[in-house]
Design a protein around this motif. Sequence first.
Motif, PDB file in Angstrom:
ATOM      1  N   VAL A  34       0.870  -1.177   0.000  1.00  0.00           N
ATOM      2  CA  VAL A  34       0.000   0.000   0.000  1.00  0.00           C
ATOM      3  C   VAL A  34       0.903   1.220   0.000  1.00  0.00           C
ATOM      4  N   SER A  35       0.706   2.111  -0.980  1.00  0.00           N
ATOM      5  CA  SER A  35       1.556   3.296  -1.085  1.00  0.00           C
ATOM      6  C   SER A  35       0.720   4.565  -1.174  1.00  0.00           C
ATOM      7  N   GLN A  36       1.396   5.673  -1.000  1.00  0.00           N
ATOM      8  CA  GLN A  36       0.773   6.993  -1.101  1.00  0.00           C
ATOM      9  C   GLN A  36       1.361   7.759  -2.281  1.00  0.00           C
ATOM     10  N   GLU A  37       1.812   7.074  -3.303  1.00  0.00           N
ATOM     11  CA  GLU A  37       2.447   7.726  -4.443  1.00  0.00           C
ATOM     12  C   GLU A  37       1.483   8.678  -5.141  1.00  0.00           C
ATOM     13  N   ASP A  38       0.216   8.307  -5.200  1.00  0.00           N
ATOM     14  CA  ASP A  38      -0.812   9.194  -5.734  1.00  0.00           C
ATOM     15  C   ASP A  38      -1.283  10.028  -4.549  1.00  0.00           C
ATOM     16  N   HIS A  39      -1.092  11.325  -4.600  1.00  0.00           N
ATOM     17  CA  HIS A  39      -1.359  12.191  -3.456  1.00  0.00           C
ATOM     18  C   HIS A  39      -2.839  12.269  -3.095  1.00  0.00           C
ATOM     19  N   ASP A  40      -3.727  11.820  -3.969  1.00  0.00           N
ATOM     20  CA  ASP A  40      -5.160  11.902  -3.710  1.00  0.00           C
ATOM     21  C   ASP A  40      -5.721  10.658  -3.029  1.00  0.00           C
ATOM     22  N   CYS A  41      -4.990   9.538  -3.097  1.00  0.00           N
ATOM     23  CA  CYS A  41      -5.514   8.308  -2.512  1.00  0.00           C
ATOM     24  C   CYS A  41      -4.378   7.320  -2.266  1.00  0.00           C
ATOM     25  N   PHE A  42      -4.700   6.282  -1.535  1.00  0.00           N
ATOM     26  CA  PHE A  42      -3.753   5.195  -1.335  1.00  0.00           C
ATOM     27  C   PHE A  42      -3.861   4.246  -2.516  1.00  0.00           C
ATOM     28  N   LEU A  43      -2.751   3.627  -2.881  1.00  0.00           N
ATOM     29  CA  LEU A  43      -2.726   2.664  -3.975  1.00  0.00           C
ATOM     30  C   LEU A  43      -2.365   1.292  -3.438  1.00  0.00           C
ATOM     31  N   VAL A  44      -3.020   0.256  -3.943  1.00  0.00           N
ATOM     32  CA  VAL A  44      -2.666  -1.116  -3.616  1.00  0.00           C
ATOM     33  C   VAL A  44      -1.912  -1.676  -4.812  1.00  0.00           C
ATOM     34  N   GLU A  45      -0.684  -2.109  -4.573  1.00  0.00           N
ATOM     35  CA  GLU A  45       0.139  -2.695  -5.627  1.00  0.00           C
ATOM     36  C   GLU A  45       0.240  -4.194  -5.381  1.00  0.00           C
ATOM     37  N   LEU A  46      -0.124  -4.970  -6.378  1.00  0.00           N
ATOM     38  CA  LEU A  46      -0.095  -6.427  -6.286  1.00  0.00           C
ATOM     39  C   LEU A  46       1.116  -6.958  -7.046  1.00  0.00           C
ATOM     40  N   PRO A  47       1.700  -8.061  -6.589  1.00  0.00           N
ATOM     41  CA  PRO A  47       2.868  -8.604  -7.282  1.00  0.00           C
ATOM     42  C   PRO A  47       2.508  -9.107  -8.667  1.00  0.00           C
ATOM     43  N   GLY A  48       3.424  -8.935  -9.579  1.00  0.00           N
ATOM     44  CA  GLY A  48       3.208  -9.370 -10.954  1.00  0.00           C
ATOM     45  C   GLY A  48       3.547 -10.837 -11.147  1.00  0.00           C
ATOM     46  N   PRO A  49       3.382 -11.317 -12.360  1.00  0.00           N
ATOM     47  CA  PRO A  49       3.615 -12.735 -12.640  1.00  0.00           C
ATOM     48  C   PRO A  49       5.084 -13.143 -12.503  1.00  0.00           C
ATOM     49  N   GLU A  50       5.981 -12.173 -12.514  1.00  0.00           N
ATOM     50  CA  GLU A  50       7.402 -12.490 -12.402  1.00  0.00           C
ATOM     51  C   GLU A  50       7.830 -12.761 -10.962  1.00  0.00           C
ATOM     52  N   ALA A  51       6.960 -12.492  -9.994  1.00  0.00           N
ATOM     53  CA  ALA A  51       7.280 -12.707  -8.585  1.00  0.00           C
ATOM     54  C   ALA A  51       7.410 -14.207  -8.290  1.00  0.00           C
ATOM     55  N   LEU A  52       8.315 -14.539  -7.399  1.00  0.00           N
ATOM     56  CA  LEU A  52       8.545 -15.936  -7.041  1.00  0.00           C
ATOM     57  C   LEU A  52       7.384 -16.489  -6.225  1.00  0.00           C
ATOM     58  N   LYS A  53       6.787 -17.562  -6.673  1.00  0.00           N
ATOM     59  CA  LYS A  53       5.627 -18.149  -6.006  1.00  0.00           C
ATOM     60  C   LYS A  53       5.924 -18.551  -4.566  1.00  0.00           C
ATOM     61  N   GLU A  54       7.156 -18.894  -4.263  1.00  0.00           N
ATOM     62  CA  GLU A  54       7.517 -19.314  -2.915  1.00  0.00           C
ATOM     63  C   GLU A  54       7.484 -18.159  -1.918  1.00  0.00           C
ATOM     64  N   GLN A  55       7.550 -16.927  -2.415  1.00  0.00           N
ATOM     65  CA  GLN A  55       7.635 -15.757  -1.547  1.00  0.00           C
ATOM     66  C   GLN A  55       6.307 -15.031  -1.365  1.00  0.00           C
ATOM     67  N   LEU A  56       5.257 -15.465  -2.055  1.00  0.00           N
ATOM     68  CA  LEU A  56       3.989 -14.743  -1.959  1.00  0.00           C
ATOM     69  C   LEU A  56       2.812 -15.688  -1.978  1.00  0.00           C
ATOM     70  N   THR A  57       1.686 -15.134  -1.624  1.00  0.00           N
ATOM     71  CA  THR A  57       0.433 -15.876  -1.735  1.00  0.00           C
ATOM     72  C   THR A  57      -0.538 -15.050  -2.566  1.00  0.00           C
ATOM     73  N   ARG A  58      -1.294 -15.720  -3.356  1.00  0.00           N
ATOM     74  CA  ARG A  58      -2.297 -15.051  -4.181  1.00  0.00           C
ATOM     75  C   ARG A  58      -3.699 -15.277  -3.635  1.00  0.00           C
ATOM     76  N   GLU A  59      -3.792 -15.926  -2.477  1.00  0.00           N
ATOM     77  CA  GLU A  59      -5.089 -16.166  -1.836  1.00  0.00           C
ATOM     78  C   GLU A  59      -5.005 -15.761  -0.376  1.00  0.00           C
ATOM     79  N   ILE A  60      -6.003 -14.991   0.062  1.00  0.00           N
ATOM     80  CA  ILE A  60      -6.096 -14.542   1.447  1.00  0.00           C
ATOM     81  C   ILE A  60      -7.583 -14.333   1.741  1.00  0.00           C
ATOM     82  N   PRO A  61      -8.048 -14.700   2.919  1.00  0.00           N
ATOM     83  CA  PRO A  61      -9.460 -14.459   3.243  1.00  0.00           C
ATOM     84  C   PRO A  61      -9.795 -12.964   3.121  1.00  0.00           C
TER      85      PRO A  61
END
Length: 83
Positions: A34-61
């Motif tokens: 979650v970043s504040q790069e856009d001064h008007d709102c918070f942004l949610v950045e999700l990992p791209g397909p190049e991210a290592l599957k062992e280091q992330l999860t794509r499912e969360i309640p």
Amino acid sequence: MGPENPLKVQVASDLVHEKVFAEIYYGSKFVALVSQEDHDCFLVELPGPEALKEQLTREIPLQAFQEALEMAVERLTGNEGRA
């Protein structure tokens, strides 16, 4: 004593982002940023397909993700623990 909360939100910085950001983890796996790069709102950045599957999860309640997003905004705005 209940089970340990799997959510972890940590504030960090790097050379790519102008402002600090919050990294969201579920268990030991990265979920989003979650970043504040856009001064008007918070942004949610999700990992791209190049991210290592062992280091992330794509499912969360959904409720856990909503809670993590709220925690991230609170930490970035300095409103953590305020009612």
